[in-house]
Design a protein around this motif. Structure first.
Motif, mmCIF file in Angstrom:
data_model
loop_
_atom_site.group_PDB
_atom_site.id
_atom_site.type_symbol
_atom_site.label_atom_id
_atom_site.label_comp_id
_atom_site.label_asym_id
_atom_site.label_seq_id
_atom_site.Cartn_x
_atom_site.Cartn_y
_atom_site.Cartn_z
ATOM 1 N N ILE A 191 44.734 6.399 7.603
ATOM 2 C CA ILE A 191 45.516 7.651 7.388
ATOM 3 C C ILE A 191 45.481 7.871 6.007
ATOM 4 O O ILE A 191 45.344 9.023 5.326
ATOM 5 C CB ILE A 191 46.677 7.946 8.047
ATOM 6 C CG1 ILE A 191 46.771 8.140 9.526
ATOM 7 C CG2 ILE A 191 47.620 9.104 7.587
ATOM 8 C CD1 ILE A 191 47.969 8.038 10.461
ATOM 9 N N ALA A 192 46.255 6.902 5.313
ATOM 10 C CA ALA A 192 46.446 6.926 3.657
ATOM 11 C C ALA A 192 44.779 7.052 3.134
ATOM 12 O O ALA A 192 44.929 7.752 2.241
ATOM 13 C CB ALA A 192 47.072 5.610 3.363
ATOM 14 N N GLU A 193 44.002 6.452 3.705
ATOM 15 C CA GLU A 193 42.640 6.605 3.042
ATOM 16 C C GLU A 193 42.027 8.151 3.289
ATOM 17 O O GLU A 193 41.473 8.480 2.292
ATOM 18 C CB GLU A 193 41.763 5.598 3.949
ATOM 19 C CG GLU A 193 41.747 4.185 3.628
ATOM 20 C CD GLU A 193 40.807 3.323 4.170
ATOM 21 O OE1 GLU A 193 40.132 3.811 4.929
ATOM 22 O OE2 GLU A 193 41.026 2.238 4.051
ATOM 23 N N VAL A 194 42.346 8.753 4.348
ATOM 24 C CA VAL A 194 41.747 9.869 4.592
ATOM 25 C C VAL A 194 42.479 11.135 4.016
ATOM 26 O O VAL A 194 41.865 12.131 3.727
ATOM 27 C CB VAL A 194 41.429 10.370 6.057
ATOM 28 C CG1 VAL A 194 40.667 9.258 6.769
ATOM 29 C CG2 VAL A 194 42.698 10.293 6.895
ATOM 30 N N ILE A 195 43.561 10.884 3.585
ATOM 31 C CA ILE A 195 44.238 11.764 2.817
ATOM 32 C C ILE A 195 44.185 11.624 1.216
ATOM 33 O O ILE A 195 44.982 12.400 0.652
ATOM 34 C CB ILE A 195 45.783 12.057 3.239
ATOM 35 C CG1 ILE A 195 46.772 10.663 3.006
ATOM 36 C CG2 ILE A 195 45.847 12.193 4.795
ATOM 37 C CD1 ILE A 195 48.066 11.003 3.359
ATOM 38 N N GLY A 196 43.588 10.661 0.744
ATOM 39 C CA GLY A 196 43.413 10.232 -0.448
ATOM 40 C C GLY A 196 44.473 9.548 -1.250
ATOM 41 O O GLY A 196 44.503 9.738 -2.496
ATOM 42 N N GLU A 197 45.304 8.739 -0.610
ATOM 43 C CA GLU A 197 46.369 8.069 -1.135
ATOM 44 C C GLU A 197 46.305 6.667 -0.642
ATOM 45 O O GLU A 197 47.337 6.222 -0.165
ATOM 46 C CB GLU A 197 47.599 8.889 -0.797
ATOM 47 C CG GLU A 197 47.698 10.215 -1.182
ATOM 48 C CD GLU A 197 48.123 10.216 -2.760
ATOM 49 O OE1 GLU A 197 48.098 9.219 -3.342
ATOM 50 O OE2 GLU A 197 48.321 11.400 -3.308
ATOM 51 N N LYS A 254 41.146 9.609 16.193
ATOM 52 C CA LYS A 254 39.946 9.214 16.168
ATOM 53 C C LYS A 254 38.939 10.003 15.242
ATOM 54 O O LYS A 254 38.151 9.648 14.505
ATOM 55 C CB LYS A 254 39.429 8.919 17.573
ATOM 56 C CG LYS A 254 38.241 8.162 17.459
ATOM 57 C CD LYS A 254 37.459 7.733 18.892
ATOM 58 C CE LYS A 254 36.366 7.094 18.797
ATOM 59 N NZ LYS A 254 35.708 6.741 19.996
ATOM 60 N N GLN A 255 39.303 11.383 15.472
ATOM 61 C CA GLN A 255 38.308 12.493 14.859
ATOM 62 C C GLN A 255 38.836 12.319 13.385
ATOM 63 O O GLN A 255 37.915 12.508 12.499
ATOM 64 C CB GLN A 255 38.465 13.828 15.445
ATOM 65 C CG GLN A 255 37.789 13.869 16.886
ATOM 66 C CD GLN A 255 37.900 15.311 17.296
ATOM 67 O OE1 GLN A 255 38.937 15.980 17.077
ATOM 68 N NE2 GLN A 255 37.098 15.646 18.592
ATOM 69 N N VAL A 256 40.088 12.480 13.172
ATOM 70 C CA VAL A 256 40.881 12.451 11.854
ATOM 71 C C VAL A 256 40.471 11.295 10.816
ATOM 72 O O VAL A 256 40.040 11.396 10.039
ATOM 73 C CB VAL A 256 42.473 12.515 11.877
ATOM 74 C CG1 VAL A 256 42.719 12.214 10.624
ATOM 75 C CG2 VAL A 256 42.844 13.860 12.528
ATOM 76 N N LEU A 257 40.141 10.146 11.585
ATOM 77 C CA LEU A 257 39.981 8.869 11.001
ATOM 78 C C LEU A 257 38.416 8.591 10.899
ATOM 79 O O LEU A 257 37.839 7.396 10.511
ATOM 80 C CB LEU A 257 40.676 7.846 11.427
ATOM 81 C CG LEU A 257 42.172 7.924 11.436
ATOM 82 C CD1 LEU A 257 42.746 6.493 12.281
ATOM 83 C CD2 LEU A 257 42.673 7.999 10.236
ATOM 84 N N ALA A 258 37.502 9.360 11.443
ATOM 85 C CA ALA A 258 36.180 9.336 11.203
ATOM 86 C C ALA A 258 35.600 8.761 9.904
ATOM 87 O O ALA A 258 35.892 9.742 9.024
ATOM 88 C CB ALA A 258 35.310 10.350 11.848
ATOM 89 N N GLY A 259 34.942 7.906 9.920
ATOM 90 C CA GLY A 259 34.371 7.414 8.200
ATOM 91 C C GLY A 259 35.249 6.302 7.776
ATOM 92 O O GLY A 259 34.952 5.817 6.699
ATOM 93 N N GLY A 266 41.551 0.223 14.088
ATOM 94 C CA GLY A 266 43.019 0.510 14.519
ATOM 95 C C GLY A 266 42.995 1.108 15.851
ATOM 96 O O GLY A 266 43.588 0.707 16.952
ATOM 97 N N VAL A 267 42.136 2.320 16.002
ATOM 98 C CA VAL A 267 41.990 3.051 17.172
ATOM 99 C C VAL A 267 41.524 2.406 18.239
ATOM 100 O O VAL A 267 41.943 2.388 19.413
ATOM 101 C CB VAL A 267 41.123 4.340 16.886
ATOM 102 C CG1 VAL A 267 41.002 5.119 18.313
ATOM 103 C CG2 VAL A 267 41.954 5.346 15.879
ATOM 104 N N GLU A 268 40.387 1.616 17.969
ATOM 105 C CA GLU A 268 39.721 0.836 18.955
ATOM 106 C C GLU A 268 40.715 -0.072 19.790
ATOM 107 O O GLU A 268 40.882 -0.289 20.705
ATOM 108 C CB GLU A 268 38.576 0.063 18.511
ATOM 109 C CG GLU A 268 37.640 -0.740 19.491
ATOM 110 C CD GLU A 268 36.471 -1.593 18.729
ATOM 111 O OE1 GLU A 268 36.185 -2.689 19.021
ATOM 112 O OE2 GLU A 268 35.934 -0.958 17.663
#
Length: 454
Positions: A191-197, A254-259, A266-268
């Motif tokens: 989550i921290a990665e995908v929001i750029g922080e 899972k969609q939010v964290l794609a990439g 973690g989702v897995e």
């Protein structure tokens, strides 16, 4: 006049009733741990300061109770050092030992010291007191018990599944409805990665973890204070507010964290745990809570927290996966996962909901009244027979007024009283009085046992 005795602040005495309740809690937890193959260990109340210091951060080091060296503890200290009053420097010479702060660091030390004797995976539980030089306040003590269980030497997620089953089983036995929350450190990192922080992971999750206490506006305000950008905060809102079933939440995140490789892992892991638990008859709700954080500097995988549903109380259990328990003692790479029960809070929950079984808190089941030497000599073989049959039995030791003996039975909540006078002895029986109903019947020794154990 002698000084009135006292105990240190932040400690407590426990009377017979309190001990009966606490033992019920500990015995229940122990019995379930044993069902899952966990074995009990104990470690000393004192550890060397070399073992304890530097493991809990600066604040933790300040809260360690240090123990003065035996004998002349000043022999290594010069007058000049004493006059300097450098506390940190002095304590290294005055104290070599301290009281354990938790059960985790002593367990890590135990694993490293006994690694050649242990069969991995090693499943241990430990129920012992710990000490913290904290400021005492309501619900916070300087001496309290921890009830930990850990599996080390295995990466399998089946361990996480079993630990959640243990939580479910224990609270079902207590009769307490709980919500068992689960999240994953890797999801939070994603989550921290995908929001750029990504570099603000700790600040983000510490704030998110306070959602129940300060609400969404409070969380956002704290994120701003920590320097999180408005763009990142905006991206975080739908994640914090995510609702639906566990499967629906997982599909969305899972969609939010794609990439994000870490986030997807973690989702897995979470999907496996939740899917496996579906195959069991779980009595309590399992909830995926993406705001659950719990000590992110420590945990590396799944994290858990347990909350009671029917009374206002904080967390009554928690734990998670960690990757390097023993690294602090030079033995890196040993993964583990563990949980802990909050015994003191569980005690308060069971009190609030009046869930202690009578047999758990009522010690003596029958009291034999003492009418004198002849009557006592007649009763003692019956007392012995009752005890051998498993009936918790007392013989009042003194031939005193009957009212005093009956008051004793009432004060101890003893449910039955047995009386034997001339008539009973002639018939080879005793009169058994039910202290709740007042009903009295003349019975044999075998009938006493049958009545009480029915």
């Amino acid at each position: 006049m002698a000084q009135k005795p006292s105990i240190p602040k932040g400690t407590r005495d426990f009377g017979p009733m309190e001990m009966a309740k606490r033992n019920y809690i500990f015995d229940t937890i122990k019995s379930v741990y044993a069902l899952y193959g966990f074995q009990q260990i104990e470690t000393p109340a004192m550890e060397t300061l070399h073992t304890l210091m530097g493991k809990y951060g600066d604040e933790g080091d300040k809260l360690l109770f240090k123990v003065l060296n035996s004998g002349d503890y000043l022999k290594k200290v010069t007058d000049e050092e004493l006059s300097e009053r450098n506390t940190l420097k002095l304590q290294t010479k005055l104290c070599e030992k301290g009281l354990r702060y938790d059960l985790t660091v002593p367990f890590a030390r135990y694993v490293v010291m006994h690694r050649d004797e242990l069969q991995l995976p090693f499943k241990r539980y430990q129920i012992q007191p710990v000490w913290r030089a904290d400021r005492p306040q309501k619900g916070r003590y300087r001496e309290f018990f921890q009830c930990d269980a850990d599996v080390v030497g295995s990466d399998s997620l089946l361990n996480e599944v079993e630990l959640m089953q243990i939580y479910d089983t224990v609270f079902a036995k207590f009769g307490v409805r709980v919500q068992i929350k689960i999240n994953n450190r890797k999801i939070l990192t994603g989550i921290a990665e995908v929001i750029g922080e990504a570099d603000k992971i700790v600040d983000i999750t510490v704030a998110m973890d306070k959602l129940d206490k300060i609400g969404i506006d409070g969380v956002n305000a704290e994120l701003r204070e920590d320097g999180i950008s408005e763009e990142a905060i905006a991206k975080l809102q739908p994640i914090i507010a995510l609702e639906g079933t566990n499967d629906e939440k997982l599909a969305t995140i899972k969609q939010v964290l794609a990439g994000s490789e870490m986030g997807e892992k973690g989702v897995e892991e979470t999907q496996f745990i939740l899917d496996t638990l579906k195959g069991f008859d779980m009595k309590n709700e399992i909830q995926l809570d993406l705001t659950l954080a719990r000590g992110l500097n420590y945990y590396t995988g799944a994290i858990f927290e347990v909350k009671a549903l029917d009374t206002a109380m904080g967390s009554i259990g928690g734990g998670g996966r960690y990757d390097n328990l023993t690294g602090i003692f030079g033995m890196p790479g040993l993964s583990g996962v563990g949980i802990s029960f909050g015994a003191d809070r569980i005690y308060d929950v069971l009190n609030a909901l009046d869930l202690y079984p009578k047999e758990a808190v009522n010690a003596t089941q029958v009291l034999f009244i003492n009418f004198g030497d002849k009557e006592t000599a007649y009763c003692l073989p019956i007392v012995e027979k009752c005890r051998k049959a498993g009936v918790r039995t007392e013989m009042f030791p003194d031939s005193t007024k009957m009212k005093k003996q009956m008051n004793y039975a009432n004060a101890k909540n003893i449910p039955f009283v047995a009386l034997a006078g001339e008539n009973e002895m002639n018939e080879g029986k005793v009169t058994l009085k039910n202290m709740t109903t007042g009903e009295q019947t003349m019975v044999t020794a075998d009938e006493i046992i049958k009545t009480i154990l029915a």
